[in-house]
Design a protein around this motif. Structure first.
Motif, mmCIF file in Angstrom:
data_model
loop_
_atom_site.group_PDB
_atom_site.id
_atom_site.type_symbol
_atom_site.label_atom_id
_atom_site.label_comp_id
_atom_site.label_asym_id
_atom_site.label_seq_id
_atom_site.Cartn_x
_atom_site.Cartn_y
_atom_site.Cartn_z
ATOM 1 N N TYR A 71 1.669 -7.990 -16.021
ATOM 2 C CA TYR A 71 2.613 -6.913 -15.561
ATOM 3 C C TYR A 71 3.517 -7.579 -14.514
ATOM 4 O O TYR A 71 3.367 -8.189 -13.946
ATOM 5 N N LEU A 72 4.528 -6.469 -14.383
ATOM 6 C CA LEU A 72 5.514 -6.588 -13.284
ATOM 7 C C LEU A 72 5.834 -5.286 -12.578
ATOM 8 O O LEU A 72 6.129 -4.255 -13.467
ATOM 9 N N THR A 73 5.843 -5.179 -11.376
ATOM 10 C CA THR A 73 6.332 -3.955 -10.865
ATOM 11 C C THR A 73 7.482 -4.243 -9.698
ATOM 12 O O THR A 73 7.525 -5.614 -9.534
ATOM 13 N N ALA A 74 8.344 -3.350 -9.512
ATOM 14 C CA ALA A 74 9.389 -3.510 -8.529
ATOM 15 C C ALA A 74 8.946 -3.971 -7.100
ATOM 16 O O ALA A 74 9.413 -4.922 -6.550
ATOM 17 N N PHE B 15 -2.678 -2.890 -9.553
ATOM 18 C CA PHE B 15 -2.012 -1.849 -8.747
ATOM 19 C C PHE B 15 -1.143 -1.077 -9.663
ATOM 20 O O PHE B 15 -0.858 0.271 -9.351
ATOM 21 N N ALA B 16 -0.439 -1.504 -10.782
ATOM 22 C CA ALA B 16 0.408 -0.662 -11.690
ATOM 23 C C ALA B 16 -0.516 0.455 -12.387
ATOM 24 O O ALA B 16 0.019 1.540 -12.861
ATOM 25 N N ARG B 17 -1.825 0.350 -12.474
ATOM 26 C CA ARG B 17 -2.530 1.464 -13.142
ATOM 27 C C ARG B 17 -3.369 2.002 -12.202
ATOM 28 O O ARG B 17 -4.436 2.864 -12.445
ATOM 29 N N CYS B 18 -3.117 2.294 -10.737
ATOM 30 C CA CYS B 18 -3.492 3.136 -9.990
ATOM 31 C C CYS B 18 -4.912 2.558 -9.573
ATOM 32 O O CYS B 18 -5.653 3.393 -8.990
ATOM 33 N N LEU C 276 0.723 -1.214 -0.017
ATOM 34 C CA LEU C 276 -0.183 -0.151 0.098
ATOM 35 C C LEU C 276 0.868 1.304 -0.107
ATOM 36 O O LEU C 276 0.720 2.185 -0.743
ATOM 37 N N THR C 277 1.947 1.261 0.726
ATOM 38 C CA THR C 277 2.813 2.403 0.759
ATOM 39 C C THR C 277 3.465 2.783 -0.655
ATOM 40 O O THR C 277 3.458 4.021 -1.226
ATOM 41 N N ALA C 278 3.845 1.506 -1.315
ATOM 42 C CA ALA C 278 4.317 1.655 -2.763
ATOM 43 C C ALA C 278 3.234 2.108 -3.779
ATOM 44 O O ALA C 278 3.455 2.996 -4.584
ATOM 45 N N PHE C 279 1.851 1.449 -3.342
ATOM 46 C CA PHE C 279 0.929 2.013 -4.299
ATOM 47 C C PHE C 279 0.723 3.330 -4.134
ATOM 48 O O PHE C 279 0.250 4.295 -5.130
ATOM 49 N N LYS C 280 0.741 4.166 -3.309
ATOM 50 C CA LYS C 280 0.373 5.547 -2.880
ATOM 51 C C LYS C 280 1.409 6.259 -3.652
ATOM 52 O O LYS C 280 1.094 7.617 -3.794
ATOM 53 N N LYS C 281 2.520 5.677 -3.868
ATOM 54 C CA LYS C 281 3.655 6.652 -4.723
ATOM 55 C C LYS C 281 3.573 6.197 -6.235
ATOM 56 O O LYS C 281 4.300 6.700 -6.881
ATOM 57 N N ASN D 285 5.331 3.010 -13.556
ATOM 58 C CA ASN D 285 6.446 2.364 -13.033
ATOM 59 C C ASN D 285 6.306 0.747 -12.770
ATOM 60 O O ASN D 285 6.256 0.147 -12.032
ATOM 61 N N TYR D 286 6.253 0.180 -14.472
ATOM 62 C CA TYR D 286 5.895 -1.024 -14.303
ATOM 63 C C TYR D 286 6.701 -1.703 -15.582
ATOM 64 O O TYR D 286 6.924 -0.776 -16.617
ATOM 65 N N SER D 287 6.750 -2.964 -15.871
ATOM 66 C CA SER D 287 7.206 -3.441 -17.083
ATOM 67 C C SER D 287 6.346 -4.700 -17.249
ATOM 68 O O SER D 287 5.339 -5.028 -16.467
ATOM 69 N N LEU D 288 6.493 -5.228 -18.604
ATOM 70 C CA LEU D 288 5.651 -6.138 -19.076
ATOM 71 C C LEU D 288 6.357 -7.551 -19.236
ATOM 72 O O LEU D 288 7.498 -7.526 -19.857
ATOM 73 N N LYS D 289 5.929 -8.530 -18.692
ATOM 74 C CA LYS D 289 6.453 -9.767 -18.781
ATOM 75 C C LYS D 289 6.068 -10.392 -20.072
ATOM 76 O O LYS D 289 6.715 -11.377 -20.868
ATOM 77 N N GLY D 290 4.862 -9.965 -20.375
ATOM 78 C CA GLY D 290 4.250 -10.476 -21.918
ATOM 79 C C GLY D 290 3.062 -9.665 -21.966
ATOM 80 O O GLY D 290 2.681 -8.924 -21.085
#
Length: 259
Positions: free
Chosen positions: A39-42, A90-93, A20-25, A30-35
């Motif tokens: 989605y993949l985020t840090a 998550f990646a799209r807020c 949640l802390t990361a989500f609020k920021k 800030n994501y990449s695509l595995k396919g």
């Protein structure tokens, strides 16, 4: 030492706070695509690393299987973790995501937890001890009319589009209200909480459903035999529903249920 259920809840709650802390920021970039649409985020990797570290610290020598770092089932005690289920949200807020963790022993899910930090909802279950939402007993819906049912039909990029569309169409033809939230784990948790009558997905991974299947069963619902081959790295279809609509949902989806 705390009991197993409390240890699991501790781990997923701490992981959820981190998410949640990361989500609020996040800014939706800030994501990449595995396919495609995968989605993949840090944050996924950071949280899975945290969960693995905590399991090793609390339960040395146990096997861990996770979405990001993989692993093998091995033999004996096994943990399955999805650090963020609903990564696209998550990646799209979109605040519809969760952390899921399940513990297996002797090829059976013994305990599991799903934590949705954006709503501060903790769904938990222990084998033979029932399911709870934020500590309160949780039961599936008692809706017995399919035409009044609300069901979620999950989608995967590995599903043939025509099969997915046909499943949605059959659901609508039976009179169901159909939705898709983008998190299989929360889809199962919502069945357990009586918010939906069923969750179905034609192709889904073990880490998405490991905790949720037990939670639905312990809340009085029915599921299919997802673990029939005891290969925890395999994908499968999943169907979870309340007991009242089990026979009709099995007919609608063509998926055999167990109680």
């Amino acid at each position: 030492m705390k009991d197993l259920a409390m240890e699991i809840e501790d781990i997923v709650r701490c992981a959820g706070v981190m998410a949640l802390t990361a989500f609020k920021k996040t800014n939706g970039k800030n994501y990449s695509l595995k396919g495609p649409h995968d989605y993949l985020t840090a944050t996924d990797e950071i949280i899975e690393s945290y969960v693995r570290t905590e399991i090793e610290r609390r339960f040395p020598g146990d096997n861990v299987l996770g979405e990001e770092a993989g692993g093998s089932a091995g033999s004996g005690r096994l943990w399955i973790v999805d650090p963020i289920d609903g990564t696209a949200n998550f990646a799209r807020c979109i605040p519809h995501f969760c952390v899921s963790l399940a513990f297996f022993e002797e090829n059976r899910v013994i305990a599991g937890a799903i934590y949705a930090p954006a709503t501060d909802e903790m769904f938990t279950a222990e084998f033979g001890k029932g399911a709870r939402l934020n500590g309160d007993i949780m039961r599936v819906s008692n809706q017995h009319q399919l035409s009044a049912a609300s069901i979620e039909v999950g989608w995967s990029k590995n599903t043939v589009n025509s099969e997915y569309i046909a499943l949605v169409q059959r659901s609508l033809d039976f009179g169901c209200s159909v939705r898709r939230g983008g998190s299989g784990a929360l889809g199962l948790a919502y069945v357990a909480a009586g918010r939906s009558e069923a969750y179905v997905e034609l192709y889904i991974n073990a880490w998405d459903v490991a905790a949720g299947i037990l939670i639905v069963q312990e809340a009085g619902g029915y599921v299919n035999d997802f673990w029939h081959d005891n290969d925890f790295t395999n994908s499968n279809c999943v169907l979870a529903t309340n007991a009242a609509l089990g026979e009709e949902m099995a007919e609608l989806t063509g998926i055999t249920l167990i109680s």
